[in-house]
Design a protein around this motif. Structure first.
Motif, short mmCIF file in Angstrom:
data_model
loop_
_atom_site.label_atom_id
_atom_site.label_comp_id
_atom_site.label_asym_id
_atom_site.label_seq_id
_atom_site.Cartn_x
_atom_site.Cartn_y
_atom_site.Cartn_z
N PHE A 261 16.06 -57.75 13.84
CA PHE A 261 15.51 -56.92 14.91
C PHE A 261 15.42 -55.49 14.41
O PHE A 261 16.31 -55.00 13.70
CB PHE A 261 16.39 -57.01 16.16
CG PHE A 261 16.31 -58.35 16.83
CD1 PHE A 261 15.45 -58.57 17.89
CD2 PHE A 261 17.08 -59.41 16.38
CE1 PHE A 261 15.35 -59.82 18.49
CE2 PHE A 261 16.99 -60.67 16.97
CZ PHE A 261 16.12 -60.86 18.03
N TYR A 262 14.30 -54.81 14.76
CA TYR A 262 13.98 -53.50 14.21
C TYR A 262 13.73 -52.50 15.34
O TYR A 262 13.02 -52.81 16.30
CB TYR A 262 12.72 -53.59 13.34
CG TYR A 262 12.86 -54.55 12.17
CD1 TYR A 262 13.27 -54.10 10.92
CD2 TYR A 262 12.56 -55.91 12.31
CE1 TYR A 262 13.37 -54.97 9.83
CE2 TYR A 262 12.67 -56.79 11.23
CZ TYR A 262 13.08 -56.31 10.01
OH TYR A 262 13.18 -57.17 8.94
N ASN A 263 14.30 -51.30 15.23
CA ASN A 263 14.13 -50.27 16.25
C ASN A 263 13.78 -48.94 15.60
O ASN A 263 14.36 -48.56 14.57
CB ASN A 263 15.41 -50.09 17.06
CG ASN A 263 15.50 -51.04 18.25
OD1 ASN A 263 16.13 -50.72 19.25
ND2 ASN A 263 14.90 -52.22 18.15
N CYS A 264 12.85 -48.20 16.23
CA CYS A 264 12.48 -46.86 15.80
C CYS A 264 13.12 -45.84 16.75
O CYS A 264 13.05 -45.98 17.97
CB CYS A 264 10.97 -46.69 15.81
SG CYS A 264 10.14 -47.51 14.42
N ILE A 265 13.71 -44.79 16.15
CA ILE A 265 14.42 -43.77 16.91
C ILE A 265 13.89 -42.40 16.48
O ILE A 265 13.93 -42.06 15.30
CB ILE A 265 15.94 -43.84 16.66
CG1 ILE A 265 16.45 -45.27 16.89
CG2 ILE A 265 16.68 -42.85 17.53
CD1 ILE A 265 17.84 -45.51 16.32
N ASP A 266 13.39 -41.62 17.43
CA ASP A 266 12.86 -40.29 17.15
C ASP A 266 13.97 -39.25 17.29
O ASP A 266 14.68 -39.22 18.31
CB ASP A 266 11.71 -39.96 18.10
CG ASP A 266 10.53 -40.90 17.93
OD1 ASP A 266 9.69 -40.63 17.06
OD2 ASP A 266 10.47 -41.92 18.65
N LEU A 267 14.09 -38.37 16.28
CA LEU A 267 15.14 -37.36 16.27
C LEU A 267 14.54 -35.97 16.12
O LEU A 267 13.55 -35.78 15.42
CB LEU A 267 16.11 -37.59 15.11
CG LEU A 267 16.81 -38.95 15.01
CD1 LEU A 267 17.73 -38.96 13.79
CD2 LEU A 267 17.60 -39.26 16.27
N GLN A 268 15.16 -35.01 16.77
CA GLN A 268 14.84 -33.60 16.54
C GLN A 268 16.13 -32.91 16.12
O GLN A 268 17.08 -32.81 16.89
CB GLN A 268 14.29 -32.92 17.81
CG GLN A 268 13.93 -31.47 17.62
CD GLN A 268 12.73 -31.27 16.71
OE1 GLN A 268 11.84 -32.10 16.68
NE2 GLN A 268 12.71 -30.17 15.97
N PHE A 269 16.15 -32.47 14.85
CA PHE A 269 17.35 -31.83 14.32
C PHE A 269 17.42 -30.39 14.82
O PHE A 269 16.42 -29.69 14.87
CB PHE A 269 17.34 -31.86 12.80
CG PHE A 269 17.75 -33.20 12.23
CD1 PHE A 269 19.03 -33.42 11.75
CD2 PHE A 269 16.84 -34.25 12.20
CE1 PHE A 269 19.42 -34.65 11.24
CE2 PHE A 269 17.20 -35.49 11.68
CZ PHE A 269 18.51 -35.69 11.22
N GLY A 270 18.63 -29.96 15.16
CA GLY A 270 18.83 -28.60 15.64
C GLY A 270 18.79 -27.60 14.51
O GLY A 270 18.56 -27.92 13.34
N GLY A 271 19.06 -26.33 14.85
CA GLY A 271 18.98 -25.28 13.84
C GLY A 271 17.55 -24.91 13.59
O GLY A 271 16.78 -24.67 14.52
N ASP A 272 17.14 -24.92 12.34
CA ASP A 272 15.76 -24.65 11.99
C ASP A 272 14.94 -25.87 12.36
O ASP A 272 15.06 -26.92 11.75
CB ASP A 272 15.64 -24.36 10.49
CG ASP A 272 14.20 -24.06 10.08
OD1 ASP A 272 14.01 -23.78 8.89
OD2 ASP A 272 13.30 -24.11 10.94
N ASP A 273 14.11 -25.73 13.39
CA ASP A 273 13.36 -26.88 13.91
C ASP A 273 12.03 -27.04 13.23
O ASP A 273 11.12 -27.64 13.78
CB ASP A 273 13.15 -26.74 15.43
CG ASP A 273 14.45 -26.88 16.18
OD1 ASP A 273 15.38 -27.50 15.64
OD2 ASP A 273 14.54 -26.37 17.30
N GLY A 274 11.85 -26.48 12.04
CA GLY A 274 10.58 -26.59 11.36
C GLY A 274 10.19 -28.02 11.10
O GLY A 274 11.01 -28.83 10.70
#
Length: 270
Positions: A188-201
């Motif tokens: 089973f496969y899952n995609c997870i979207d992340l936004q890293f903090g700090g420099d959000d470039g």
């Protein structure tokens, strides 16, 4: 069963062989923040946070394909939707809700509708400079998983969390989670979207408009939003008399059009 035989004019041996390859596993599960720290794309669809998802909104646990990733498994461009749920492969111009994270400890939690004997779990992450405008492919992922857990052929609890050490990244990235079953041919496969903090470039290399240090709550020194410009997390624009701040990398997403879960956060009139 999602499939039915088109004809009965086949040998018993062929039927048995087909079932051995294509029959779905009796285990199903998905990554969800109701158990851990982050939500998967299928979870956001099931919760109604994201619309126009197709059938996955009713069965977030069903992202199943042959095991053996990355050598085998779903096809590139269909890693998120596994072919049957193409809405999950549409990058939507960066509009998928993103889990806000930083490098270091993170709990990735699974919810199972039917626990099953497990070989292992693996977690991959996108490379620096990956292209978020294109559907996810193997070439966009780091070649080795950043975390692996041995299932030992045992059945997991119906809910459990993996504490992983998330690599230090910047801006928008994706985690690809793989749950490999021990006694079937599937994972089973899952995609997870992340936004890293700090420099959000993000991965774009264009200079964002609106440089300067405006006063909070005003549009002094802020450029008007442009449909052709690339914006990074933290960039601000003026649009229809309001000040907006980008939460993550975006291009072509009109401020105010996607609601509270969209890429633009309204800072009020100016």
């Amino acid at each position: 069963m999602r499939k039915k035989l088109a004809t009965l004019a086949v040998s018993a041996g062929a039927v048995v062989g087909a079932l051995a390859v294509s029959a779905p596993a009796s285990a199903h599960g998905w990554v969800t923040d109701s158990v851990g720290d982050v939500e998967s794309r299928s979870g956001f669809c099931a919760e109604g946070v994201v619309s126009d998802c197709g059938g996955i909104q009713y069965e977030p646990q069903s992202l199943e394909a042959p095991k053996g990733f990355p050598e085998a498994g779903p096809q590139d461009g269909s890693l998120c939707g596994i072919g049957a749920f193409p809405a999950l492969d549409d990058q939507r111009g960066g509009a998928w809700p993103k889990n806000e994270v930083s490098g270091g400890s993170l709990g990735i939690g699974w919810n199972y509708t039917a626990a099953h004997a497990t070989s292992k779990w693996e977690y991959y992450i996108t490379k620096d400079g990956w292209n978020p405008d294109e559907p996810l492919t193997r070439a966009q992922l780091e070649p080795e998983p950043f975390a692996t857990f041995d299932g030992g052929g045992q059945r997991p609890p119906f809910q459990h969390v993996h504490d992983v050490n998330l690599p230090a990244k910047q801006g928008y990235h994706m985690v690809y989670a793989v749950w490999e079953i021990a006694d079937t041919a599937n994972s089973f496969y899952n995609c997870i979207d992340l936004q890293f903090g700090g420099d959000d470039g993000g991965p774009g290399d264009e200079d964002p408009p609106g440089d300067g240090d405006p006063q909070p709550g005003t549009c002094d020194g802020i450029s008007d939003w442009s449909t052709d410009a690339t914006y990074l997390g933290g960039d601000q624009v003026a649009f229809n008399g309001e000040l907006y701040t980008a939460k993550w990398w975006t291009r072509g997403d009109e401020p105010g059009a996607s609601g509270q879960w969209g890429v633009w956060e309204s800072n009020g009139p100016c």
